[in-house]
Design a protein around this motif. Structure first.
Motif, PDB file in Angstrom:
ATOM      1  N   LYS A  23       0.835  -1.209   0.000  1.00  6.70           N
ATOM      2  CA  LYS A  23       0.000   0.000   0.000  1.00  6.70           C
ATOM      3  C   LYS A  23       0.869   1.258   0.000  1.00  6.70           C
ATOM      4  O   LYS A  23       0.585   2.214  -0.720  1.00  6.70           O
ATOM      5  CB  LYS A  23      -0.960  -0.005   1.190  1.00  6.70           C
ATOM      6  CG  LYS A  23      -2.076  -1.005   1.017  1.00  6.70           C
ATOM      7  CD  LYS A  23      -3.066  -0.971   2.171  1.00  6.70           C
ATOM      8  CE  LYS A  23      -4.143  -2.017   1.921  1.00  6.70           C
ATOM      9  NZ  LYS A  23      -5.284  -1.889   2.792  1.00  6.70           N
ATOM     10  N   LEU A  24       1.933   1.258   0.795  1.00 10.28           N
ATOM     11  CA  LEU A  24       2.801   2.429   0.835  1.00 10.28           C
ATOM     12  C   LEU A  24       3.530   2.654  -0.489  1.00 10.28           C
ATOM     13  O   LEU A  24       3.697   3.796  -0.915  1.00 10.28           O
ATOM     14  CB  LEU A  24       3.812   2.320   1.977  1.00 10.28           C
ATOM     15  CG  LEU A  24       3.299   2.716   3.347  1.00 10.28           C
ATOM     16  CD1 LEU A  24       4.356   2.431   4.410  1.00 10.28           C
ATOM     17  CD2 LEU A  24       2.883   4.170   3.388  1.00 10.28           C
ATOM     18  N   SER A  50       8.037  -2.316  11.165  1.00 12.69           N
ATOM     19  CA  SER A  50       8.996  -1.250  10.868  1.00 12.69           C
ATOM     20  C   SER A  50      10.136  -1.751   9.997  1.00 12.69           C
ATOM     21  O   SER A  50      10.566  -1.066   9.059  1.00 12.69           O
ATOM     22  CB  SER A  50       9.557  -0.661  12.160  1.00 12.69           C
ATOM     23  OG  SER A  50       8.524  -0.122  12.936  1.00 12.69           O
ATOM     24  N   LYS A  51      10.629  -2.940  10.302  1.00 20.65           N
ATOM     25  CA  LYS A  51      11.740  -3.506   9.536  1.00 20.65           C
ATOM     26  C   LYS A  51      11.326  -3.732   8.081  1.00 20.65           C
ATOM     27  O   LYS A  51      12.084  -3.411   7.159  1.00 20.65           O
ATOM     28  CB  LYS A  51      12.207  -4.813  10.175  1.00 20.65           C
ATOM     29  CG  LYS A  51      13.441  -5.386   9.530  1.00 20.65           C
ATOM     30  CD  LYS A  51      13.941  -6.613  10.276  1.00 20.65           C
ATOM     31  CE  LYS A  51      15.223  -7.109   9.624  1.00 20.65           C
ATOM     32  NZ  LYS A  51      15.735  -8.312  10.259  1.00 20.65           N
ATOM     33  N   PHE A  57      12.018   0.978   1.850  1.00 17.78           N
ATOM     34  CA  PHE A  57      12.089   2.413   1.584  1.00 17.78           C
ATOM     35  C   PHE A  57      13.457   3.053   1.721  1.00 17.78           C
ATOM     36  O   PHE A  57      13.644   4.175   1.293  1.00 17.78           O
ATOM     37  CB  PHE A  57      11.122   3.172   2.499  1.00 17.78           C
ATOM     38  CG  PHE A  57       9.707   3.046   2.049  1.00 17.78           C
ATOM     39  CD1 PHE A  57       9.156   3.983   1.204  1.00 17.78           C
ATOM     40  CD2 PHE A  57       8.943   1.971   2.429  1.00 17.78           C
ATOM     41  CE1 PHE A  57       7.859   3.861   0.759  1.00 17.78           C
ATOM     42  CE2 PHE A  57       7.639   1.832   1.990  1.00 17.78           C
ATOM     43  CZ  PHE A  57       7.095   2.779   1.155  1.00 17.78           C
ATOM     44  N   LEU A  58      14.410   2.399   2.314  1.00 15.52           N
ATOM     45  CA  LEU A  58      15.662   3.076   2.612  1.00 15.52           C
ATOM     46  C   LEU A  58      16.531   3.350   1.392  1.00 15.52           C
ATOM     47  O   LEU A  58      17.460   4.132   1.473  1.00 15.52           O
ATOM     48  CB  LEU A  58      16.450   2.314   3.668  1.00 15.52           C
ATOM     49  CG  LEU A  58      15.806   2.391   5.052  1.00 15.52           C
ATOM     50  CD1 LEU A  58      16.645   1.629   6.060  1.00 15.52           C
ATOM     51  CD2 LEU A  58      15.615   3.814   5.518  1.00 15.52           C
ATOM     52  N   GLN A  59      16.221   2.761   0.267  1.00 17.72           N
ATOM     53  CA  GLN A  59      17.010   3.003  -0.934  1.00 17.72           C
ATOM     54  C   GLN A  59      16.517   4.221  -1.707  1.00 17.72           C
ATOM     55  O   GLN A  59      16.797   4.382  -2.875  1.00 17.72           O
ATOM     56  CB  GLN A  59      16.971   1.761  -1.846  1.00 17.72           C
ATOM     57  CG  GLN A  59      17.474   0.509  -1.180  1.00 17.72           C
ATOM     58  CD  GLN A  59      18.854   0.678  -0.568  1.00 17.72           C
ATOM     59  OE1 GLN A  59      19.763   1.203  -1.194  1.00 17.72           O
ATOM     60  NE2 GLN A  59      19.013   0.245   0.668  1.00 17.72           N
ATOM     61  N   ASP A  60      15.762   5.084  -1.083  1.00 26.46           N
ATOM     62  CA  ASP A  60      15.115   6.198  -1.758  1.00 26.46           C
ATOM     63  C   ASP A  60      15.559   7.520  -1.150  1.00 26.46           C
ATOM     64  O   ASP A  60      15.353   7.774   0.024  1.00 26.46           O
ATOM     65  CB  ASP A  60      13.603   6.029  -1.620  1.00 26.46           C
ATOM     66  CG  ASP A  60      12.806   7.099  -2.325  1.00 26.46           C
ATOM     67  OD1 ASP A  60      13.350   8.172  -2.653  1.00 26.46           O
ATOM     68  OD2 ASP A  60      11.616   6.864  -2.545  1.00 26.46           O
ATOM     69  N   LEU A  77      17.271   0.715  12.610  1.00 21.24           N
ATOM     70  CA  LEU A  77      16.865   0.382  11.236  1.00 21.24           C
ATOM     71  C   LEU A  77      17.400   1.369  10.203  1.00 21.24           C
ATOM     72  O   LEU A  77      17.166   1.204   9.014  1.00 21.24           O
ATOM     73  CB  LEU A  77      15.342   0.299  11.141  1.00 21.24           C
ATOM     74  CG  LEU A  77      14.684  -0.838  11.926  1.00 21.24           C
ATOM     75  CD1 LEU A  77      13.161  -0.760  11.812  1.00 21.24           C
ATOM     76  CD2 LEU A  77      15.189  -2.198  11.447  1.00 21.24           C
ATOM     77  N   GLY A  78      18.081   2.416  10.671  1.00 18.97           N
ATOM     78  CA  GLY A  78      18.629   3.393   9.731  1.00 18.97           C
ATOM     79  C   GLY A  78      17.609   4.360   9.170  1.00 18.97           C
ATOM     80  O   GLY A  78      17.815   4.914   8.085  1.00 18.97           O
TER      81      GLY A  78
END
Length: 185
Positions: A23-24, A50-51, A57-60, A77-78
């Motif tokens: 969904k996100l 969260s993980k 999403f962290l590659q954005d 989680l960075g």
């Protein structure tokens, strides 16, 4: 240009990690929010949720990811930062010491001043418009009065569900707007 801050709610996103991610990803493609806060007060396993979201999403570089309340998990989680409730002003310094950006939910000038004094990067001020279960809306006039008096980034929050309301907030000069329902299909 006003910043867009999507806040999740399990009523619309579920608490299932795979479903939330799907969904996100859809909402992110459609609305391109600058910030996303993973907010789920009902799941029994916020860490796994969260993980899953952080991994997706962290590659954005465009969208900043914030966790709700759990600054230690956000750091582990960075994530870019943490969104704290007004009852957690005392942990702003701890979150900042971990290198996190901090956004704090506020409802009064006193809370904003305290958040600013403790080093928060931004605040949400709410509710601006009518919002289910959030009391009497403060309105655009109060938002302008507050925004003109503070030196911290301000996100208007509460009942923002259409582009006309976003434009009204932008005209006031706030840094951004935050919403759950604006970003729903």
């Amino acid at each position: 240009m006003i910043k867009h801050y999507l806040i999740t709610d399990p009523a619309f996103y579920t608490s299932n990690p795979e479903e939330v991610v799907q969904k996100l990803l859809h909402v992110k493609t459609k609305y391109q929010p600058d910030y996303i806060c993973l907010r789920d007060k009902i799941t029994s396993d916020y860490a796994s949720l969260s993980k899953a979201v952080a991994n997706a999403f962290l590659q954005d570089a465009k969208t900043k990811l914030y966790l709700h309340t759990d600054f230690r998990l956000a750091h582990a989680l960075g994530c870019n930062g943490v969104h704290l409730p007004s009852t957690a002003l005392h942990v702003i310094e701890k979150a900042k010491a971990l290198g996190l950006e901090v956004i704090v939910s506020t409802h009064t000038l006193e809370e904003i001043e305290e958040a600013e004094k403790r080093g928060a990067d931004a605040i949400t001020f709410s509710p601006i418009f009518a919002t289910p279960n959030k009391g009497k809306p403060l309105g655009l006039e109060k938002l302008k009065e507050i925004n003109d008096r503070i030196n911290i980034k301000c996100f208007a929050l509460g009942g923002i569900i259409n582009i006309e309301q976003v434009k009204a907030c932008e005209e006031i000069g706030v840094y951004g707007f935050a919403s759950i329902r604006f970003f729903l299909d």
